[in-house]
Design an enzyme around this catalytic site. Structure first.
Site, PDB file in Angstrom:
ATOM      1  CG  ASN A 102      -2.047   1.033   1.055  1.00  0.00           C
ATOM      2  OD1 ASN A 102      -2.510   1.311  -0.046  1.00  0.00           O
ATOM      3  ND2 ASN A 102      -2.459   1.626   2.165  1.00  0.00           N
ATOM      4  CE  LYS A 125       0.227   2.249   8.794  1.00  0.00           C
ATOM      5  NZ  LYS A 125       1.013   1.111   8.342  1.00  0.00           N
ATOM      6  CE1 TYR A 170      -4.507   0.406  11.732  1.00  0.00           C
ATOM      7  CE2 TYR A 170      -6.051   1.928  12.768  1.00  0.00           C
ATOM      8  CZ  TYR A 170      -4.787   1.644  12.293  1.00  0.00           C
ATOM      9  OH  TYR A 170      -3.798   2.591  12.379  1.00  0.00           O
ATOM     10  CG  PHE A 220     -18.717   7.114   5.722  1.00  0.00           C
ATOM     11  CD1 PHE A 220     -19.406   6.220   4.918  1.00  0.00           C
ATOM     12  CD2 PHE A 220     -17.460   7.540   5.313  1.00  0.00           C
ATOM     13  CE1 PHE A 220     -18.851   5.744   3.741  1.00  0.00           C
ATOM     14  CE2 PHE A 220     -16.892   7.070   4.141  1.00  0.00           C
ATOM     15  CZ  PHE A 220     -17.595   6.175   3.346  1.00  0.00           C
TER      16      PHE A 220
END
Length: 338
Positions: A35, A84, A149, A218
């Site tokens: 990533n 992450k 996470y 959100f």
């Protein structure tokens, strides 16, 4: 003597490399580039005029870790490597645990075998779960995490704490980050997520540059001043400098040490949208959508311990966070991909 930086080609890692190199530290980077991009290391060299020694590989790979410790005089480790994003990890808990937890165990085992006794660990405010006390101090309860996470970060913290008890020569520093944003002022390095961003600021900046049509907010029904989630946003350069302060304070300082790294101020999602618009003169269209699983209403820090014990505090305010984010994105609309 050198510092091993795992995940050093990533967002926070690359900014930390710049600050370490500015202090003439010798750096070795291990990154699997899952990533991140090796281009970030080239950009770090452009900024600093200095190179790092790079190994492409995974913290789960004992052979490459042994090779690194054999070929370099490593005195400490800054450990960023791991999955992450809250969104991606909720879909695959096993991969999260394997990478973030098992990988950290392997790393610490190989460190100790090589007589490397200092580690600074990239943890997260997500270990506090849905906090009952705001602002959050380091003594607040941890472990009631709301996503895989955060659970993985909590598990690594506990493993490090227990490892210090078993190996009292170990110095383990845990830095609990709040929400990192911004980019280096040069615009050469910044946050470059794969696919649709999970974090707010790259989402906003990709809307601004035209890569995405609108921002998805959100949740608009939280118990906050405007209904959107409130977070503690910290400039990534301030965050990077916190690692240097932690390393300087606790190099070979046996024990388990925990610090919050945040500003102590909370801003809502819509506060951040308005701040970006004001700083850069760009309108950000947005739509309020359903809450994201694992998200909470309010989370911001009490950073006094880091100030008192490390001599660290944030220097870059909200406007600079916004300007630096946009400077990176407009000059790199496709991130490191060209």
């Amino acid at each position: 003597m050198a510092i091993l930086v795992t995940g050093g080609a990533g967002y926070i890692g690359s900014h930390t490399l710049v600050e370490l190199l500015n202090e003439n530290r010798e750096i070795v980077v291990l990154d699997n580039l899952s990533n991140s991009s090796e281009v970030s290391l080239e950009r770090v060299k452009q900024i600093t005029g200095k190179s790092v020694k790079f190994y492409q590989g995974d913290i789960l790979d004992r052979d490459i870790l042994r090779k690194i410790f054999a070929e370099n005089q490593i005195e400490s480790v800054i450990h960023f490597a791991g999955l992450k994003a809250v969104g991606e990890t909720s879909e695959n808990r096993y991969v999260t645990i394997k990478n973030n937890v098992t990988g950290s165990i392997v790393l610490v085992e190989e460190m100790l075998k090589a007589n490397v006794n200092t580690i600074v660990f990239s943890s997260s405010a997500t270990v506090y779960g849905d906090p009952q006390i705001i602002p959050i101090v380091e003594s607040c309860p941890v472990g009631g995490t709301t996503n895989p996470y955060g659970t993985s970060k909590y598990m690594v913290e506990r493993i490090l704490e227990d490892t210090v008890k078993a190996f009292p020569q170990l110095s383990a520093v845990v830095l609990r980050y709040f929400n990192r944003v911004g980019a280096h002022e040069s615009g050469l390095i910044g946050e470059d997520p794969n696919g649709i961003p999970n974090n707010l600021m790259p989402f906003i900046s990709q809307v601004a540059v035209g890569k995405l049509p609108q921002l998805s907010v959100f949740g608009g029904d939280y118990n906050t001043h405007d209904g959107t989630g409130v977070r503690d946003y910290i400039h990534v350069v301030d965050l990077a400098l916190g690692h240097l302060k932690a390393l300087d304070k606790h190099q070979n300082d046996a024990g388990f040490h925990v610090y919050n790294l945040g500003t102590g101020t909370g801003y809502s999602v819509l506060d951040m949208v308005k701040a970006f618009e004001a700083a850069n003169g760009i309108t950000i269209p947005y739509k309020v959508v359903d809450r994201r699983p694992g998200d909470i209403a309010v989370c911001y820090s009490a950073p006094q311990k880091a100030l008192e014990q490390l001599g660290w505090e944030t220097e870059r305010g909200l406007e600079q966070m916004m300007k630096d984010t946009w400077n990176w994105q407009k000059n790199n609309p496709n991130g490191y991909k060209g």
